[in-house]
Design an enzyme around this catalytic site. Structure first.
Site, PDB file in Angstrom:
ATOM      1  N   THR A 165       0.825  -1.206   0.000  1.00 20.70           N
ATOM      2  CA  THR A 165       0.000   0.000   0.000  1.00 20.70           C
ATOM      3  C   THR A 165       0.864   1.263   0.000  1.00 20.70           C
ATOM      4  O   THR A 165       2.007   1.243   0.476  1.00 20.70           O
ATOM      5  CB  THR A 165      -0.890   0.010   1.264  1.00 20.70           C
ATOM      6  OG1 THR A 165      -1.492   1.280   1.415  1.00 20.70           O
ATOM      7  CG2 THR A 165      -0.087  -0.280   2.525  1.00 20.70           C
ATOM      8  N   ASP A 166       0.284   2.353  -0.486  1.00 19.13           N
ATOM      9  CA  ASP A 166       1.014   3.637  -0.431  1.00 19.13           C
ATOM     10  C   ASP A 166       1.140   4.150   1.003  1.00 19.13           C
ATOM     11  O   ASP A 166       1.937   5.050   1.279  1.00 19.13           O
ATOM     12  CB  ASP A 166       0.325   4.690  -1.317  1.00 19.13           C
ATOM     13  CG  ASP A 166      -1.114   5.002  -0.940  1.00 19.13           C
ATOM     14  OD1 ASP A 166      -1.632   4.388   0.019  1.00 19.13           O
ATOM     15  OD2 ASP A 166      -1.722   5.862  -1.614  1.00 19.13           O
ATOM     16  N   GLU A 167       0.347   3.570   1.935  1.00 18.49           N
ATOM     17  CA  GLU A 167       0.376   4.085   3.315  1.00 18.49           C
ATOM     18  C   GLU A 167       1.718   3.850   4.002  1.00 18.49           C
ATOM     19  O   GLU A 167       2.010   4.490   5.014  1.00 18.49           O
ATOM     20  CB  GLU A 167      -0.752   3.458   4.146  1.00 18.49           C
ATOM     21  CG  GLU A 167      -2.123   3.791   3.592  1.00 18.49           C
ATOM     22  CD  GLU A 167      -3.259   3.681   4.598  1.00 18.49           C
ATOM     23  OE1 GLU A 167      -2.995   3.588   5.802  1.00 18.49           O
ATOM     24  OE2 GLU A 167      -4.413   3.714   4.150  1.00 18.49           O
ATOM     25  N   TYR A 191      -1.688  -0.317  11.099  1.00 15.16           N
ATOM     26  CA  TYR A 191      -1.868  -1.012   9.808  1.00 15.16           C
ATOM     27  C   TYR A 191      -0.673  -0.764   8.902  1.00 15.16           C
ATOM     28  O   TYR A 191      -0.052  -1.703   8.389  1.00 15.16           O
ATOM     29  CB  TYR A 191      -3.167  -0.539   9.126  1.00 15.16           C
ATOM     30  CG  TYR A 191      -3.228  -0.877   7.642  1.00 15.16           C
ATOM     31  CD1 TYR A 191      -3.333  -2.201   7.214  1.00 15.16           C
ATOM     32  CD2 TYR A 191      -3.141   0.130   6.664  1.00 15.16           C
ATOM     33  CE1 TYR A 191      -3.370  -2.522   5.850  1.00 15.16           C
ATOM     34  CE2 TYR A 191      -3.182  -0.180   5.311  1.00 15.16           C
ATOM     35  CZ  TYR A 191      -3.294  -1.509   4.906  1.00 15.16           C
ATOM     36  OH  TYR A 191      -3.315  -1.818   3.569  1.00 15.16           O
ATOM     37  N   LYS A 195       2.215  -3.312   7.348  1.00 16.10           N
ATOM     38  CA  LYS A 195       2.461  -3.502   5.904  1.00 16.10           C
ATOM     39  C   LYS A 195       3.926  -3.155   5.579  1.00 16.10           C
ATOM     40  O   LYS A 195       4.574  -3.832   4.785  1.00 16.10           O
ATOM     41  CB  LYS A 195       1.504  -2.646   5.058  1.00 16.10           C
ATOM     42  CG  LYS A 195       0.044  -3.072   5.100  1.00 16.10           C
ATOM     43  CD  LYS A 195      -0.230  -4.458   4.521  1.00 16.10           C
ATOM     44  CE  LYS A 195      -0.044  -4.537   3.022  1.00 16.10           C
ATOM     45  NZ  LYS A 195      -0.463  -5.848   2.481  1.00 16.10           N
TER      46      LYS A 195
HETATM   47  P1  NAD Z   1      -9.890  -7.080   2.403  1.00 19.94           P
HETATM   48  O1  NAD Z   1      -9.874  -6.800   3.875  1.00 19.94           O
HETATM   49  O2  NAD Z   1     -11.103  -6.776   1.619  1.00 19.94           O
HETATM   50  O3  NAD Z   1      -9.569  -8.639   2.150  1.00 19.94           O
HETATM   51  C1  NAD Z   1      -8.561  -9.312   2.838  1.00 19.94           C
HETATM   52  C2  NAD Z   1      -8.747 -10.812   2.580  1.00 19.94           C
HETATM   53  O4  NAD Z   1      -7.698 -11.517   3.261  1.00 19.94           O
HETATM   54  C3  NAD Z   1     -10.069 -11.374   3.112  1.00 19.94           C
HETATM   55  O5  NAD Z   1     -10.656 -12.235   2.171  1.00 19.94           O
HETATM   56  C4  NAD Z   1      -9.651 -12.142   4.364  1.00 19.94           C
HETATM   57  O6  NAD Z   1     -10.508 -13.239   4.654  1.00 19.94           O
HETATM   58  C5  NAD Z   1      -8.265 -12.607   3.974  1.00 19.94           C
HETATM   59  N1  NAD Z   1      -7.405 -12.869   5.131  1.00 19.94           N
HETATM   60  C6  NAD Z   1      -7.209 -12.070   6.215  1.00 19.94           C
HETATM   61  N2  NAD Z   1      -6.374 -12.658   7.092  1.00 19.94           N
HETATM   62  C7  NAD Z   1      -6.017 -13.848   6.543  1.00 19.94           C
HETATM   63  C8  NAD Z   1      -5.159 -14.895   6.951  1.00 19.94           C
HETATM   64  N3  NAD Z   1      -4.514 -14.847   8.129  1.00 19.94           N
HETATM   65  N4  NAD Z   1      -4.997 -15.959   6.138  1.00 19.94           N
HETATM   66  C9  NAD Z   1      -5.649 -16.031   4.942  1.00 19.94           C
HETATM   67  N5  NAD Z   1      -6.501 -15.069   4.519  1.00 19.94           N
HETATM   68  C10 NAD Z   1      -6.676 -13.990   5.310  1.00 19.94           C
HETATM   69  O7  NAD Z   1      -8.617  -6.343   1.835  1.00 19.94           O
HETATM   70  P2  NAD Z   1      -8.407  -5.568   0.430  1.00 19.94           P
HETATM   71  O8  NAD Z   1      -8.873  -4.187   0.581  1.00 19.94           O
HETATM   72  O9  NAD Z   1      -8.918  -6.409  -0.652  1.00 19.94           O
HETATM   73  O10 NAD Z   1      -6.805  -5.529   0.385  1.00 19.94           O
HETATM   74  C11 NAD Z   1      -6.071  -6.613  -0.158  1.00 19.94           C
HETATM   75  C12 NAD Z   1      -4.589  -6.296  -0.094  1.00 19.94           C
HETATM   76  O11 NAD Z   1      -4.321  -5.108  -0.823  1.00 19.94           O
HETATM   77  C13 NAD Z   1      -4.076  -6.040   1.330  1.00 19.94           C
HETATM   78  O12 NAD Z   1      -2.794  -6.602   1.433  1.00 19.94           O
HETATM   79  C14 NAD Z   1      -4.013  -4.525   1.437  1.00 19.94           C
HETATM   80  O13 NAD Z   1      -3.014  -4.120   2.339  1.00 19.94           O
HETATM   81  C15 NAD Z   1      -3.657  -4.152   0.009  1.00 19.94           C
HETATM   82  N6  NAD Z   1      -4.115  -2.813  -0.447  1.00 19.94           N
HETATM   83  C16 NAD Z   1      -5.429  -2.430  -0.286  1.00 19.94           C
HETATM   84  C17 NAD Z   1      -5.849  -1.190  -0.782  1.00 19.94           C
HETATM   85  C18 NAD Z   1      -7.285  -0.731  -0.672  1.00 19.94           C
HETATM   86  O14 NAD Z   1      -7.589   0.418  -0.998  1.00 19.94           O
HETATM   87  N7  NAD Z   1      -8.224  -1.567  -0.228  1.00 19.94           N
HETATM   88  C19 NAD Z   1      -4.933  -0.344  -1.411  1.00 19.94           C
HETATM   89  C20 NAD Z   1      -3.589  -0.762  -1.543  1.00 19.94           C
HETATM   90  C21 NAD Z   1      -3.209  -2.011  -1.064  1.00 19.94           C
HETATM   91  O1  DAU Z   2      -4.107   4.104   0.561  1.00 17.00           O
HETATM   92  C1  DAU Z   2      -4.346   2.726   0.481  1.00 17.00           C
HETATM   93  C2  DAU Z   2      -5.175   2.289   1.680  1.00 17.00           C
HETATM   94  O2  DAU Z   2      -6.486   2.788   1.468  1.00 17.00           O
HETATM   95  C3  DAU Z   2      -5.188   0.780   1.877  1.00 17.00           C
HETATM   96  O3  DAU Z   2      -3.904   0.326   2.167  1.00 17.00           O
HETATM   97  C4  DAU Z   2      -6.139   0.398   3.025  1.00 17.00           C
HETATM   98  O4  DAU Z   2      -6.237  -1.018   3.118  1.00 17.00           O
HETATM   99  C5  DAU Z   2      -7.504   0.974   2.724  1.00 17.00           C
HETATM  100  O5  DAU Z   2      -8.365   0.707   3.814  1.00 17.00           O
HETATM  101  C6  DAU Z   2      -7.426   2.482   2.475  1.00 17.00           C
HETATM  102  O6  DAU Z   2      -7.086   3.175   3.692  1.00 17.00           O
HETATM  103  P1  DAU Z   2      -7.818   4.547   4.129  1.00 17.00           P
HETATM  104  O7  DAU Z   2      -7.703   4.673   5.593  1.00 17.00           O
HETATM  105  O8  DAU Z   2      -7.387   5.682   3.284  1.00 17.00           O
HETATM  106  O9  DAU Z   2      -9.352   4.173   3.688  1.00 17.00           O
HETATM  107  P2  DAU Z   2     -10.759   4.427   4.407  1.00 17.00           P
HETATM  108  O10 DAU Z   2     -11.809   4.048   3.416  1.00 17.00           O
HETATM  109  O11 DAU Z   2     -10.827   3.817   5.767  1.00 17.00           O
HETATM  110  O12 DAU Z   2     -10.791   6.004   4.599  1.00 17.00           O
HETATM  111  C7  DAU Z   2     -10.666   6.894   3.508  1.00 17.00           C
HETATM  112  C8  DAU Z   2     -10.694   8.308   4.059  1.00 17.00           C
HETATM  113  O13 DAU Z   2     -11.999   8.583   4.585  1.00 17.00           O
HETATM  114  C9  DAU Z   2      -9.729   8.511   5.213  1.00 17.00           C
HETATM  115  O14 DAU Z   2      -9.182   9.827   5.141  1.00 17.00           O
HETATM  116  C10 DAU Z   2     -10.606   8.406   6.464  1.00 17.00           C
HETATM  117  C11 DAU Z   2     -11.963   8.917   5.991  1.00 17.00           C
HETATM  118  N1  DAU Z   2     -13.150   8.296   6.626  1.00 17.00           N
HETATM  119  C12 DAU Z   2     -13.225   6.948   6.643  1.00 17.00           C
HETATM  120  C13 DAU Z   2     -14.311   6.315   7.205  1.00 17.00           C
HETATM  121  C14 DAU Z   2     -14.391   4.806   7.243  1.00 17.00           C
HETATM  122  C15 DAU Z   2     -14.162   9.090   7.148  1.00 17.00           C
HETATM  123  O15 DAU Z   2     -14.102  10.338   7.088  1.00 17.00           O
HETATM  124  N2  DAU Z   2     -15.236   8.467   7.710  1.00 17.00           N
HETATM  125  C16 DAU Z   2     -15.347   7.103   7.788  1.00 17.00           C
HETATM  126  O16 DAU Z   2     -16.363   6.597   8.358  1.00 17.00           O
END
Ligand code: NAD
Ligand code: DAU
Length: 386
Positions: A165-167, A191, A195
């Protein structure tokens, strides 16, 4: 050890055991890829893309099915793709990982399994260290052991692709700057710290043991099948239920949004053409202040629900900020574009409308996961805030 292997069929009697799966005829199979976390949001789109685009690969989806894992996300793939296999298991279970690598002769890994929600990491950092750090380590170790064993065939032609992730780069201070692949790591939440730690382990296995690794760091994803703890699906669900929309702090934090299928396309590109040992940043130059994005979501959802556009703006409720809330993320994806030719396929306006339409047309999907445990989560996370 809880070895449960199921293939893409709903009929439980037709489900072969793990042992039977291992004896499958492999002659026509070109690659055997282990995708972890494939039942989650991004993972399900990656599994679908790989199963459909590469019928001569076998795709093993390993998922623990935590609250975020949902096999409904892959019902179409399970029904239509003979090259799809599901394995229920935990990446932290190193014995299971060893059995999978050796039993299925895995030659590629796309590792997405993780605890992924920042707010949950603030409440329970240990779960994030467990899965994101130790789980990644057990997967790395199993890959290394198998690929360097007599039967594993060596490291050539193998790939361990870690999705990050970019985080990990922390918050951008200068409003004109972007994250590039050489930006220093500066994670701010439990988190992102977990990562970042997993990224370091992946690079360490590349440097120390010669494991062929590649990493990509992506910006915020949006699209169908995202668990409604994340901003966009949570707000769509609340708008349709006329519930308050909890905006953290002043709503001025900036995120860079990419349609999830474009992330899956980038993963496909990097898996097949990325250079071993490299890192690629993925993003679409699509920055939004939260409050501006929220207004777009409100207007579009209102329109699609047949309400006057903006009618739900009154639901906006400013709530106390997330602890350690990163101000701005923004990715520069030039390297991926110039070296591998990837660019996003979808304009944001089209992507967000498509996304909102999907949630409104799939209310049963939303209703299934917003009952029970979700209600408890919501009360705990937002009860004291609103
Ligand atoms: P998500 O939470 O929707 O899905 C995570 C999946 O992993 C689920 O199906 C869960 O059951 C499985 N999982 C969790 N713990 C596990 C374990 N111990 N063993 C096997 N499976 C397990 O997550 P997502 O948003 O789809 O993110 C997927 C990946 O991409 C993550 O590594 C996250 O850090 C990365 N990522 C997410 C975002 C985003 O915006 N959502 C952006 C950049 C990177
Ligand atoms: O940047 C990549 C990341 O993006 C991934 O690595 C993470 O897995 C993914 O969850 C996401 O992280 P964020 O924290 O940016 O996403 P989230 O949807 O939780 O929040 C987006 C923005 O909105 C953040 O600035 C917090 C704000 N927010 C979020 C929630 C859930 C609110 O203002 N209210 C809310 O209820």
């Amino acid at each position: 050890m809880g070895l449960i292997a199921t293939v893409g069929r709903k009929d439980k009697k037709a489900t072969p055991s793990l042992f039977e799966l291992m004896r499958e005829d492999d002659h026509a199979v070109k690659r055997k890829i282990l995708i972890t976390g494939g039942a989650g949001f991004i993972g399900s789109h990656v599994v679908r893309l790989f199963c459909r685009n590469y019928p001569d690969y076998r795709i093993y989806n390993l998922d623990k099915l935590t609250y975020a894992g949902n096999l409904e996300n892959l019902a179409d793939v399970a029904a239509e793709c003979p090259n799809y296999r599901f394995i229920h298991g935990d990446i932290c279970d190193i014995e299971l990982m060893r059995q999978l690598f050796a039993g299925y002769a895995i030659d590629g890994v796309i590792h997405l399994a993780a605890e992924s929600h920042v707010d949950r990491s603030i409440r329970d950092p240990f779960a994030f260290a467990q899965t994101n750090v130790l789980g990644t380590l057990s997967l790395l170790q199993a890959a290394r052991e198998y690929w360097s064993s007599d039967t594993g065939g060596g490291m050539a032609g193998k790939l361990f692709y870690h999705i990050s992730t970019d985080e990990v780069y922390g918050a951008l201070q200068d409003p004109e700057s972007f994250f590039v692949e050489t930006s220093p790591y500066d994670p701010q939440s439990p988190y992102s710290a977990s990562k970042a730690s997993s990224d370091h382990f992946v690079r360490a296995f590349g440097n120390t043991y010669g494991l062929p690794v590649v990493i990509s760091n992506c910006s915020n994803n949006y699209g169908p099948n995202q668990f409604p703890e994340k901003l966009i699906p949570l707000f769509i669900n609340n708008i349709r239920n006329n519930k308050p929309l909890p905006v953290y702090g002043t709503g001025e934090n900036v995120r860079d949004w990419l349609y999830v299928v474009d992330h899956a396309r980038a993963i496909d590109t990097i898996f097949h053409r990325g250079k071993v040992g490299e890192t690629y940043n993925i993003g679409g130059f699509n920055e939004w202040r939260n409050i501006d994005l929220i207004r777009v979501v409100i207007r579009t959802t209102d329109r699609l629900l047949g309400r006057p556009e903006g009618a739900s703006e009154g639901l906006i409720t400013y709530v106390p900020d997330r602890a350690g809330h990163d101000k701005r993320y923004a990715i520069d994806p030039t390297k991926l574009h110039e070296e591998l030719g990837w660019s996003p396929s979808l304009q944001f306006e089209e992507g967000i409308e498509r996304t909102i339409r999907w949630y409104l047309e799939n209310q049963a999907w939303l209703d299934h996961i917003t009952s029970g445990a979700y209600e408890r989560y919501y009360a705990e996370m937002y009860g004291g805030r609103e």
